[in-house]
Design a protein around this motif. Structure first.
Motif, mmCIF file in Angstrom:
data_model
loop_
_atom_site.group_PDB
_atom_site.id
_atom_site.type_symbol
_atom_site.label_atom_id
_atom_site.label_comp_id
_atom_site.label_asym_id
_atom_site.label_seq_id
_atom_site.Cartn_x
_atom_site.Cartn_y
_atom_site.Cartn_z
ATOM 1 N N PHE A 397 -2.076 -10.445 3.158
ATOM 2 C CA PHE A 397 -0.677 -10.020 3.012
ATOM 3 C C PHE A 397 -0.395 -9.635 1.557
ATOM 4 O O PHE A 397 0.331 -8.673 1.294
ATOM 5 C CB PHE A 397 0.252 -11.150 3.441
ATOM 6 N N ALA A 398 -0.970 -10.372 0.617
ATOM 7 C CA ALA A 398 -0.760 -10.075 -0.801
ATOM 8 C C ALA A 398 -1.317 -8.700 -1.167
ATOM 9 O O ALA A 398 -0.729 -7.980 -1.976
ATOM 10 C CB ALA A 398 -1.414 -11.155 -1.661
ATOM 11 N N VAL A 399 -2.431 -8.320 -0.564
ATOM 12 C CA VAL A 399 -3.017 -7.005 -0.837
ATOM 13 C C VAL A 399 -2.073 -5.891 -0.397
ATOM 14 O O VAL A 399 -1.937 -4.850 -1.064
ATOM 15 C CB VAL A 399 -4.381 -6.876 -0.127
ATOM 16 N N ASN A 400 -1.367 -6.103 0.720
ATOM 17 C CA ASN A 400 -0.448 -5.092 1.259
ATOM 18 C C ASN A 400 0.950 -5.168 0.640
ATOM 19 O O ASN A 400 1.805 -4.333 0.926
ATOM 20 C CB ASN A 400 -0.328 -5.261 2.778
ATOM 21 N N LEU A 401 1.193 -6.153 -0.209
ATOM 22 C CA LEU A 401 2.547 -6.389 -0.724
ATOM 23 C C LEU A 401 3.153 -5.190 -1.442
ATOM 24 O O LEU A 401 4.331 -4.877 -1.214
ATOM 25 C CB LEU A 401 2.540 -7.620 -1.641
ATOM 26 N N PRO A 402 2.440 -4.484 -2.324
ATOM 27 C CA PRO A 402 3.072 -3.326 -2.996
ATOM 28 C C PRO A 402 3.589 -2.287 -2.011
ATOM 29 O O PRO A 402 4.680 -1.732 -2.201
ATOM 30 C CB PRO A 402 1.935 -2.769 -3.864
ATOM 31 N N ASN A 403 2.829 -2.007 -0.949
ATOM 32 C CA ASN A 403 3.284 -1.038 0.051
ATOM 33 C C ASN A 403 4.527 -1.539 0.772
ATOM 34 O O ASN A 403 5.478 -0.780 1.014
ATOM 35 C CB ASN A 403 2.150 -0.784 1.054
ATOM 36 N N LEU A 404 4.542 -2.826 1.133
ATOM 37 C CA LEU A 404 5.707 -3.400 1.804
ATOM 38 C C LEU A 404 6.948 -3.317 0.913
ATOM 39 O O LEU A 404 8.047 -2.983 1.386
ATOM 40 C CB LEU A 404 5.421 -4.854 2.181
ATOM 41 N N LYS A 405 6.795 -3.591 -0.356
ATOM 42 C CA LYS A 405 7.933 -3.578 -1.272
ATOM 43 C C LYS A 405 8.534 -2.178 -1.408
ATOM 44 O O LYS A 405 9.761 -2.028 -1.533
ATOM 45 C CB LYS A 405 7.515 -4.123 -2.633
ATOM 46 N N ARG A 406 7.690 -1.146 -1.364
ATOM 47 C CA ARG A 406 8.213 0.227 -1.433
ATOM 48 C C ARG A 406 9.104 0.528 -0.236
ATOM 49 O O ARG A 406 10.200 1.096 -0.377
ATOM 50 C CB ARG A 406 7.053 1.222 -1.502
ATOM 51 N N HIS A 407 8.668 0.148 0.937
ATOM 52 C CA HIS A 407 9.473 0.401 2.139
ATOM 53 C C HIS A 407 10.733 -0.472 2.162
ATOM 54 O O HIS A 407 11.793 -0.031 2.624
ATOM 55 C CB HIS A 407 8.631 0.146 3.386
ATOM 56 N N LEU A 408 10.634 -1.698 1.682
ATOM 57 C CA LEU A 408 11.810 -2.560 1.626
ATOM 58 C C LEU A 408 12.861 -1.986 0.692
ATOM 59 O O LEU A 408 14.062 -2.043 0.974
ATOM 60 C CB LEU A 408 11.418 -3.964 1.161
ATOM 61 N N ARG A 409 12.433 -1.430 -0.415
ATOM 62 C CA ARG A 409 13.398 -0.862 -1.354
ATOM 63 C C ARG A 409 14.200 0.264 -0.705
ATOM 64 O O ARG A 409 15.419 0.332 -0.855
ATOM 65 C CB ARG A 409 12.684 -0.337 -2.606
#
Length: 437
Positions: A397-409
């Motif tokens: 999950f930590a590896v995918n975190l930057p991508n998730l944060k972009r969509h959350l923003r």
């Protein structure tokens, strides 16, 4: 009503009434959960049997919660909750009578566990989607979810310890009887609530098509999919503590129901701590990173507990179980908060049901795996293996975190949770990292 920020959702009369009724009911439910597992172990002296009972109690979440989510988007959630609570009353009362009269067998207990799991799948999914109708301000919804988690875990701290004492004093049937009475508190409070309109709209589709649409939304969303995957994995790996504790208390520590209740209560202490930290947050920004932290805490707690249990170190085992509770609750409540923040009201029940399916549905699979692994290699080693699986999931999950944060923003911008940068300012992409601070 003036209340601290951490309690702001309680300003709503509807939420406050429901919250206090639910507190009483949760105490009884935790007492019953300990009693069922202890009864299963007493009847069979087998971790495989307790694992099977745990599986039967939670497997309905895999197929009932999707239907419950679609149903709660169509009918009155308050009335549905009242019906389920009344059936729960008769279910617990029947458990008490069957146990008291000596007619309970492991097969009958399995049937009760399955029925209880079916009712729970309906109740949990509907309850989560009902919160938005209870709070006065939509901005208080994340706080309501956090307070619900605090409620569940404060009662998790008290209920299992109390249940262990009641079992030792009066038997499992006393816990079942107390739980039956506790459901009446929720029914009474629901009868006094006038919830806000749900925001549901007539889709013109069948229940099956509504159900499919909810899953399509969840499984194609770059936000919801990774969140339900991590919560499902953490549930699979960490939730089996409940079916392993009877064997560990008896076989590893040479104790009885009292120590079983203490270990489960330690989970509640840690979970309550995590819930309080979540409730103190003023908004949802930064929660994606919190998922990584809490999933990692759960993994570390499980591994440490296995090590300390092998040393028969009771005090440190209790501390480790508190970490397990903090990590498990933190992950589930945080994921639920993010999902409820980004989902539209008319799809809330269906999408929340996907979260419930992964969280509660992962547990029975973990129970079966843990029960049979413990039967072969011992309960402490089984839980250590599950802790390792949880650690791998947290890392992924930590590896995918930057991508998730972009969509959350992007989602938070659409809902006005964060302000759009003025023209001529730094680019949206360049400011992504500020969203999660």
């Amino acid at each position: 009503m003036h209340l601290p920020t951490a309690l702001r959702a309680l300003r709503s009369t509807n939420f406050r009434r429901y919250y206090f009724g639910q507190t009483i009911s949760q105490l009884g439910s935790w007492m019953q959960s300990v009693a069922i597992m202890w009864l299963a172990y007493r009847l069979t002296n087998s971790t495989a049997a307790t694992g099977t009972i745990g599986f039967l109690a939670l497997i309905p979440f895999l197929f009932v919660t999707p239907v419950a989510g679609a149903l709660s988007d169509r009918v009155s959630r308050r009335k549905l909750l009242m019906v389920v609570q009344i059936i729960f009353f008769f279910h617990a009362a029947a458990l008490a009578v069957m146990t008291y009269t000596g007619h309970m067998t492991i097969s009958i207990l399995g049937a009760f566990a399955f029925l209880g799991g079916t009712l729970s799948a309906l109740e949990v999914t509907t309850r989560h989607s009902f919160f938005v109708q209870l709070v006065g301000e939509r901005a208080d919804l994340p706080n309501a979810i956090a307070l619900n988690s605090a409620n569940i875990n404060a009662t998790r701290f008290i209920g299992p310890a109390l249940g262990g004492l009641v079992i030792a004093w009066a038997g499992e049937e006393a816990c079942f009887g107390i739980n039956a009475v506790s459901y009446l508190a929720v029914v009474f409070q629901l009868s006094r609530i006038t919830p806000k309109a749900s925001g549901r709209i007539a889709t013109g589709q069948s229940l099956a098509r509504d159900l499919i649409e909810g899953w399509r939304i969840a499984l194609t969303s770059p936000i919801i999919l990774p969140l339900v995957l991590i919560v499902g994995l953490v549930s699979f790996a960490i939730n089996p503590y409940s079916i392993l504790m009877p064997a560990i208390a008896v076989e590893t520590f040479g104790k009885g129901a009292e120590l079983h209740g203490v270990f489960v209560s330690a989970v509640g202490i840690g979970a309550l701590t995590g819930a309080i930290l979540l409730a103190r947050r003023e908004n949802v920004r930064g929660l994606a990173r919190w998922v990584v932290i809490t999933a990692s805490i759960a993994a570390v707690g499980a591994i440490l507990f296995s090590l300390f249990a092998g040393m028969q170190n009771t005090a440190m085992s209790i501390v480790a179980m508190a970490l397990v509770g903090m990590g498990l609750m933190g992950t589930s409540a945080t994921v639920n908060t993010i999902i409820q923040t980004v989902v539209d009201d008319d799809k809330r029940g269906r999408v929340v049901s996907v979260y419930s399916t992964f969280f509660a549905g992962g547990a029975p699979l973990g129970h079966m795996f843990a029960g049979w692994t413990a039967a072969k290699f011992g309960a402490p080693l089984a839980y250590m293996l599950l802790g390792g699986i949880c650690a791998i999931g947290a890392a992924a999950f930590a590896v995918n975190l930057p991508n998730l944060k972009r969509h959350l923003r992007a989602a938070y911008l659409d809902r006005g949770i964060i302000a759009r940068p003025p023209p001529g300012s730094a680019s949206l992409a360049a400011s992504d990292t500020n969203t999660e601070k």
